[in-house]
Write a protein that holds these residues in place. Sequence first.
Motif, PDB file in Angstrom:
ATOM      1  N   LEU A 157      11.782  38.315 103.641  1.00 45.09           N
ATOM      2  CA  LEU A 157      10.698  39.083 104.244  1.00 45.09           C
ATOM      3  C   LEU A 157       9.360  38.369 104.159  1.00 45.09           C
ATOM      4  N   THR A 158       9.216  37.424 103.265  1.00 48.37           N
ATOM      5  CA  THR A 158       7.938  36.744 103.095  1.00 48.37           C
ATOM      6  C   THR A 158       7.706  35.652 104.143  1.00 48.37           C
ATOM      7  N   THR A 159       8.765  35.285 104.868  1.00 45.38           N
ATOM      8  CA  THR A 159       8.611  34.220 105.877  1.00 45.38           C
ATOM      9  C   THR A 159       9.235  34.562 107.223  1.00 45.38           C
ATOM     10  N   ASP A 160      10.371  35.240 107.210  1.00 39.59           N
ATOM     11  CA  ASP A 160      11.157  35.401 108.436  1.00 39.59           C
ATOM     12  C   ASP A 160      10.606  36.447 109.405  1.00 39.59           C
ATOM     13  N   LEU A 161       9.656  37.256 108.968  1.00 39.03           N
ATOM     14  CA  LEU A 161       9.083  38.278 109.858  1.00 39.03           C
ATOM     15  C   LEU A 161       7.748  37.854 110.454  1.00 39.03           C
ATOM     16  N   ASP A 162       7.247  36.708 110.064  1.00 35.85           N
ATOM     17  CA  ASP A 162       5.955  36.254 110.578  1.00 35.85           C
ATOM     18  C   ASP A 162       6.012  36.110 112.103  1.00 35.85           C
ATOM     19  N   GLY A 163       5.077  36.793 112.773  1.00 37.23           N
ATOM     20  CA  GLY A 163       4.993  36.725 114.229  1.00 37.23           C
ATOM     21  C   GLY A 163       6.049  37.523 114.968  1.00 37.23           C
ATOM     22  N   LYS A 164       6.899  38.244 114.260  1.00 43.57           N
ATOM     23  CA  LYS A 164       7.999  38.985 114.898  1.00 43.57           C
ATOM     24  C   LYS A 164       7.538  40.339 115.429  1.00 43.57           C
ATOM     25  N   LYS A 165       8.342  40.893 116.344  1.00 42.50           N
ATOM     26  CA  LYS A 165       8.086  42.233 116.888  1.00 42.50           C
ATOM     27  C   LYS A 165       8.635  43.262 115.906  1.00 42.50           C
ATOM     28  N   ILE A 166       7.740  44.059 115.325  1.00 41.54           N
ATOM     29  CA  ILE A 166       8.148  45.054 114.333  1.00 41.54           C
ATOM     30  C   ILE A 166       7.767  46.437 114.849  1.00 41.54           C
ATOM     31  N   ILE A 184      -4.289  52.942  99.659  1.00 39.26           N
ATOM     32  CA  ILE A 184      -3.842  54.080  98.862  1.00 39.26           C
ATOM     33  C   ILE A 184      -4.511  53.966  97.496  1.00 39.26           C
ATOM     34  N   PRO A 185      -5.375  54.911  97.127  1.00 40.26           N
ATOM     35  CA  PRO A 185      -6.085  54.806  95.855  1.00 40.26           C
ATOM     36  C   PRO A 185      -5.131  54.570  94.677  1.00 40.26           C
ATOM     37  N   GLY A 186      -5.441  53.557  93.880  1.00 38.78           N
ATOM     38  CA  GLY A 186      -4.625  53.237  92.722  1.00 38.78           C
ATOM     39  C   GLY A 186      -3.497  52.269  93.000  1.00 38.78           C
ATOM     40  N   TYR A 187      -3.350  51.850  94.263  1.00 36.00           N
ATOM     41  CA  TYR A 187      -2.267  50.947  94.652  1.00 36.00           C
ATOM     42  C   TYR A 187      -2.843  49.640  95.190  1.00 36.00           C
ATOM     43  N   THR A 188      -2.144  48.555  94.934  1.00 35.08           N
ATOM     44  CA  THR A 188      -2.488  47.269  95.531  1.00 35.08           C
ATOM     45  C   THR A 188      -1.279  46.767  96.320  1.00 35.08           C
ATOM     46  N   PHE A 189      -1.541  45.948  97.333  1.00 32.44           N
ATOM     47  CA  PHE A 189      -0.455  45.523  98.220  1.00 32.44           C
ATOM     48  C   PHE A 189      -0.467  44.013  98.417  1.00 32.44           C
ATOM     49  N   ASP A 190       0.721  43.489  98.556  1.00 32.24           N
ATOM     50  CA  ASP A 190       0.898  42.082  98.876  1.00 32.24           C
ATOM     51  C   ASP A 190       1.351  42.006 100.330  1.00 32.24           C
ATOM     52  N   TYR A 191       0.421  41.660 101.200  1.00 27.68           N
ATOM     53  CA  TYR A 191       0.734  41.622 102.625  1.00 27.68           C
ATOM     54  C   TYR A 191       1.479  40.322 102.937  1.00 27.68           C
ATOM     55  N   VAL A 192       2.789  40.400 102.851  1.00 27.28           N
ATOM     56  CA  VAL A 192       3.613  39.191 102.953  1.00 27.28           C
ATOM     57  C   VAL A 192       3.993  38.837 104.385  1.00 27.28           C
ATOM     58  N   ILE A 193       3.701  39.728 105.335  1.00 34.22           N
ATOM     59  CA  ILE A 193       4.081  39.483 106.733  1.00 34.22           C
ATOM     60  C   ILE A 193       2.840  39.056 107.514  1.00 34.22           C
ATOM     61  N   ASP A 194       2.879  37.865 108.067  1.00 32.81           N
ATOM     62  CA  ASP A 194       1.718  37.326 108.772  1.00 32.81           C
ATOM     63  C   ASP A 194       1.849  37.491 110.294  1.00 32.81           C
ATOM     64  N   ASP A 195       0.781  37.982 110.903  1.00 34.44           N
ATOM     65  CA  ASP A 195       0.651  38.071 112.367  1.00 34.44           C
ATOM     66  C   ASP A 195       1.837  38.739 113.069  1.00 34.44           C
ATOM     67  N   PRO A 196       2.293  39.886 112.582  1.00 31.81           N
ATOM     68  CA  PRO A 196       3.391  40.565 113.281  1.00 31.81           C
ATOM     69  C   PRO A 196       2.909  41.155 114.599  1.00 31.81           C
ATOM     70  N   GLN A 197       3.826  41.299 115.539  1.00 28.16           N
ATOM     71  CA  GLN A 197       3.547  42.024 116.783  1.00 28.16           C
ATOM     72  C   GLN A 197       3.951  43.477 116.543  1.00 28.16           C
ATOM     73  N   VAL A 198       2.979  44.317 116.272  1.00 27.51           N
ATOM     74  CA  VAL A 198       3.254  45.707 115.897  1.00 27.51           C
ATOM     75  C   VAL A 198       3.427  46.554 117.152  1.00 27.51           C
ATOM     76  N   ILE A 199       4.602  47.190 117.265  1.00 30.25           N
ATOM     77  CA  ILE A 199       4.915  48.045 118.416  1.00 30.25           C
ATOM     78  C   ILE A 199       5.077  49.468 117.898  1.00 30.25           C
ATOM     79  N   SER A 200       4.244  50.377 118.381  1.00 31.86           N
ATOM     80  CA  SER A 200       4.218  51.742 117.861  1.00 31.86           C
ATOM     81  C   SER A 200       4.935  52.725 118.770  1.00 31.86           C
ATOM     82  N   TYR A 201       5.647  53.655 118.131  1.00 32.78           N
ATOM     83  CA  TYR A 201       6.342  54.729 118.839  1.00 32.78           C
ATOM     84  C   TYR A 201       5.944  56.073 118.242  1.00 32.78           C
TER      85      TYR A 201
END
Length: 298
Positions: A157-166, A184-201
């Motif tokens: 997930l740290t490399t194979d989703l970069d630039g993919k349609k999600i 989210i208050p109290g939470y930290t995140f590691d955004y491991v997916i770079d430049d995804p093509q986000v498709i919303s439904y």
Amino acid sequence: MRNSKLWLFVVMLAVFAMVAAACGDEPVTPSSSGSDTTSPAGEQDLLARIQADGVLRVATDQKYKPQSWYDEKSGEWKGFDVEVAQEVAKRLGVTAEIAHQEWELVTAGSWNDRWDMNVGSMTVTKERSSIFSFTPAYYYTPASIAVHSDNTSIQDLTTDLDGKKICVGTSTTYESFLNQQLNIPGYTFDYVIDDPQVISYATDTDALDNLALGDGARCDAAMTALPTIESYIADGGPVKVVGEPLYGEPLAIAFDKASPIDNASLVAAVSAIIDEMHSDGTLSALSMKWYGEDITQV
């Protein structure tokens, strides 16, 4: 002929006079005049109105298994969120009236008294906290990635989703995560997916449905709650989970801060009920029933 018309005219005048006199004795109230939008005394407190009416209006999603869905065959609402809502209503001494509402509409706030609360696995984010009041979290869910069952190229997930349609549900925390905007208050995140093509439904299930059309046909992957993916697979959906969950999130019952009727006492009462349902094991039992594990604790 003229005499009969005159007699009828006199009778009608007498009737009108009697009606006018009767109406003159009736006081004009803000609710009947329409000139004042102030709620009547019985509607200045939302909890009081709910208990008087015997109905708690709950917004949720009809396509979000196993949290909530409407079973066409039985004509019944089912799922974890549904039973949580029903139990809350029971402890308030009323009946839950559950209705589907579009998630984007729910998360926009300003419900204008169309429903009383949302039991729809809403994550408590900083942005949402500005427009909603929340109960304590009633459960926690892992956010995960699904790919088509034929896919073999997405494994890390740290490399194979970069630039993919999600594909994701619109106005969800998954959409915010992919856009690297989740707070989210109290939470930290590691955004491991770079430049995804986000498709919303419209819903998470719609995102999975589009993923199921074929590997890469409309989506390379979909992101949603792990229980939702597992339920989709159990129903025969041609998808599979890849990797470990990207993060966990607290989910709570939401109330509109812009409610035209004061809902502070309702928020306090339902919050106390959620605490009780944690303490007496009700939430854990419901979690075991619908998820096969207890995900009501951090």
